[in-house]
Motif scaffolding. Sequence first.
Motif, PDB file in Angstrom:
ATOM      1  N   LEU A 177      61.732  15.750 -15.953  1.00 27.75           N
ATOM      2  CA  LEU A 177      62.357  16.401 -14.806  1.00 27.75           C
ATOM      3  C   LEU A 177      61.876  15.784 -13.496  1.00 27.75           C
ATOM      4  O   LEU A 177      62.626  15.701 -12.521  1.00 27.75           O
ATOM      5  CB  LEU A 177      62.048  17.898 -14.815  1.00 27.75           C
ATOM      6  CG  LEU A 177      62.706  18.723 -15.924  1.00 27.75           C
ATOM      7  CD1 LEU A 177      62.274  20.188 -15.814  1.00 27.75           C
ATOM      8  CD2 LEU A 177      64.225  18.613 -15.877  1.00 27.75           C
ATOM      9  N   ALA A 178      60.631  15.328 -13.462  1.00 29.65           N
ATOM     10  CA  ALA A 178      60.082  14.726 -12.248  1.00 29.65           C
ATOM     11  C   ALA A 178      60.738  13.394 -11.919  1.00 29.65           C
ATOM     12  O   ALA A 178      60.613  12.907 -10.788  1.00 29.65           O
ATOM     13  CB  ALA A 178      58.572  14.542 -12.389  1.00 29.65           C
ATOM     14  N   GLY A 209      48.947  20.058 -22.530  1.00 28.50           N
ATOM     15  CA  GLY A 209      49.662  18.811 -22.800  1.00 28.50           C
ATOM     16  C   GLY A 209      49.671  17.902 -21.584  1.00 28.50           C
ATOM     17  O   GLY A 209      49.656  18.359 -20.438  1.00 28.50           O
ATOM     18  N   PHE A 210      49.704  16.587 -21.846  1.00 25.61           N
ATOM     19  CA  PHE A 210      49.772  15.572 -20.803  1.00 25.61           C
ATOM     20  C   PHE A 210      50.977  14.688 -21.102  1.00 25.61           C
ATOM     21  O   PHE A 210      51.040  14.080 -22.175  1.00 25.61           O
ATOM     22  CB  PHE A 210      48.488  14.744 -20.767  1.00 25.61           C
ATOM     23  CG  PHE A 210      47.242  15.576 -20.581  1.00 25.61           C
ATOM     24  CD1 PHE A 210      46.755  15.840 -19.312  1.00 25.61           C
ATOM     25  CD2 PHE A 210      46.580  16.120 -21.678  1.00 25.61           C
ATOM     26  CE1 PHE A 210      45.628  16.627 -19.134  1.00 25.61           C
ATOM     27  CE2 PHE A 210      45.450  16.900 -21.514  1.00 25.61           C
ATOM     28  CZ  PHE A 210      44.968  17.167 -20.236  1.00 25.61           C
ATOM     29  N   GLY A 211      51.950  14.639 -20.176  1.00 26.60           N
ATOM     30  CA  GLY A 211      53.209  13.945 -20.436  1.00 26.60           C
ATOM     31  C   GLY A 211      53.417  12.733 -19.544  1.00 26.60           C
ATOM     32  O   GLY A 211      53.063  12.745 -18.358  1.00 26.60           O
ATOM     33  N   LEU A 225      56.486  19.769 -10.024  1.00 30.55           N
ATOM     34  CA  LEU A 225      57.056  18.433 -10.178  1.00 30.55           C
ATOM     35  C   LEU A 225      56.610  17.497  -9.055  1.00 30.55           C
ATOM     36  O   LEU A 225      56.469  16.287  -9.267  1.00 30.55           O
ATOM     37  CB  LEU A 225      58.585  18.515 -10.229  1.00 30.55           C
ATOM     38  CG  LEU A 225      59.175  19.279 -11.422  1.00 30.55           C
ATOM     39  CD1 LEU A 225      60.701  19.250 -11.369  1.00 30.55           C
ATOM     40  CD2 LEU A 225      58.670  18.719 -12.742  1.00 30.55           C
ATOM     41  N   ALA A 226      56.380  18.035  -7.867  1.00 31.37           N
ATOM     42  CA  ALA A 226      55.852  17.215  -6.774  1.00 31.37           C
ATOM     43  C   ALA A 226      54.470  16.676  -7.146  1.00 31.37           C
ATOM     44  O   ALA A 226      54.138  15.514  -6.856  1.00 31.37           O
ATOM     45  CB  ALA A 226      55.779  18.026  -5.486  1.00 31.37           C
ATOM     46  N   GLN A 227      53.657  17.498  -7.813  1.00 29.29           N
ATOM     47  CA  GLN A 227      52.342  17.050  -8.264  1.00 29.29           C
ATOM     48  C   GLN A 227      52.461  16.017  -9.379  1.00 29.29           C
ATOM     49  O   GLN A 227      51.665  15.071  -9.441  1.00 29.29           O
ATOM     50  CB  GLN A 227      51.519  18.246  -8.740  1.00 29.29           C
ATOM     51  CG  GLN A 227      51.181  19.235  -7.637  1.00 29.29           C
ATOM     52  CD  GLN A 227      50.351  20.405  -8.155  1.00 29.29           C
ATOM     53  OE1 GLN A 227      50.434  20.768  -9.338  1.00 29.29           O
ATOM     54  NE2 GLN A 227      49.571  21.002  -7.290  1.00 29.29           N
ATOM     55  N   VAL A 228      53.448  16.200 -10.253  1.00 31.02           N
ATOM     56  CA  VAL A 228      53.684  15.225 -11.320  1.00 31.02           C
ATOM     57  C   VAL A 228      53.970  13.857 -10.714  1.00 31.02           C
ATOM     58  O   VAL A 228      53.419  12.831 -11.141  1.00 31.02           O
ATOM     59  CB  VAL A 228      54.850  15.672 -12.222  1.00 31.02           C
ATOM     60  CG1 VAL A 228      55.190  14.579 -13.242  1.00 31.02           C
ATOM     61  CG2 VAL A 228      54.513  16.976 -12.942  1.00 31.02           C
ATOM     62  N   GLY A 258      51.531  10.805 -11.316  1.00 30.77           N
ATOM     63  CA  GLY A 258      52.127   9.864 -12.265  1.00 30.77           C
ATOM     64  C   GLY A 258      52.246  10.386 -13.678  1.00 30.77           C
ATOM     65  O   GLY A 258      52.725   9.672 -14.555  1.00 30.77           O
ATOM     66  N   HIS A 259      51.867  11.616 -13.920  1.00 30.91           N
ATOM     67  CA  HIS A 259      52.028  12.222 -15.245  1.00 30.91           C
ATOM     68  C   HIS A 259      52.052  13.738 -15.073  1.00 30.91           C
ATOM     69  O   HIS A 259      51.616  14.278 -14.054  1.00 30.91           O
ATOM     70  CB  HIS A 259      50.928  11.798 -16.209  1.00 30.91           C
ATOM     71  CG  HIS A 259      49.566  12.320 -15.828  1.00 30.91           C
ATOM     72  ND1 HIS A 259      48.738  11.668 -14.932  1.00 30.91           N
ATOM     73  CD2 HIS A 259      48.879  13.440 -16.206  1.00 30.91           C
ATOM     74  CE1 HIS A 259      47.611  12.341 -14.791  1.00 30.91           C
ATOM     75  NE2 HIS A 259      47.673  13.425 -15.555  1.00 30.91           N
ATOM     76  N   SER A 260      52.555  14.435 -16.086  1.00 34.43           N
ATOM     77  CA  SER A 260      52.635  15.892 -16.036  1.00 34.43           C
ATOM     78  C   SER A 260      51.478  16.519 -16.807  1.00 34.43           C
ATOM     79  O   SER A 260      50.882  15.893 -17.688  1.00 34.43           O
ATOM     80  CB  SER A 260      53.959  16.374 -16.633  1.00 34.43           C
ATOM     81  OG  SER A 260      54.008  16.072 -18.020  1.00 34.43           O
TER      82      SER A 260
END
Length: 274
Positions: free
Chosen positions: A162-163, A214-216, A193-196, A200-202
């Motif tokens: 989504l990011a 989880g780390f995406g 999502l702004a932090q993602v 550079g990752h979720s």
Amino acid sequence: MSESGVASGSEAAGAGGVREVKSAARTVELLELLAARGDRPARLQELADELGVPRSSMYALLQTLIGRGWVRTDVTGSLYGIGIHALLTGTGYLDSDPRVRLVRPYLDEASEALGETIHLGRLDGRDVAYLATRESHEYLRTISRVGRRLPAHVGALGKALLAERPDDELPEGPYEALTPRSHTSREALRADLAQVRARGHSVDREEGVTGIVGFGFALRYDHPAQDAISCSVPVARLSAEHEERIVAVMREIRAKIEATAPGAGGAGGAVNWR
């Protein structure tokens, strides 16, 4: 299209202006309904009511699909569930997909390096479908399966994808809450999502499954990205040092995948599926 999802009239307009075939659409809707019910088989009347079709028509369709292995029934013939041919077709999808074949060895590499559960997922509408999983060998581990679906807003895979898209594409809330930590508002998800994008990752801290972080990482071999990889870890086993190592390893794995993906100067000759 009626509220039940069944096309009105004999046909309805489909993609590219081609007329939709009503019988084919009804068959797909039935199979999707049975698949979504999982271990909850349905009765004939339930299916007829859900899809808004006559009971006699539903019975004929079910018998046809039973004969071809797409639907199964119990010994009484009164309960219906998804059949084994759905599994065979799903396996064919995974075996024929060039992205899945490309990523699988790197999932193995990440699993061996981290000792945790590693996933590959693909955005499908508002959900993420799990295409491949490597389970942790630790006794305390996450439980996932290929073919599982989660709403994109609650998991590391979904938030990473989504990011990659503009915030104005996010649906209006409220969103479904799978745990007390799930985002239920558009504003909260947008802030996440702004932090993602910044890091550079979720990160999914028990938003989809209680007790699991989880780390995406989006795989940017498509634009916008359709696939992502993630690492899932039980909260009880996650330390600051372990989290740092997970992020470092998964970033390296993502870079390797993107460098060898079709269209990135690596593997070539693959069909570019839409």
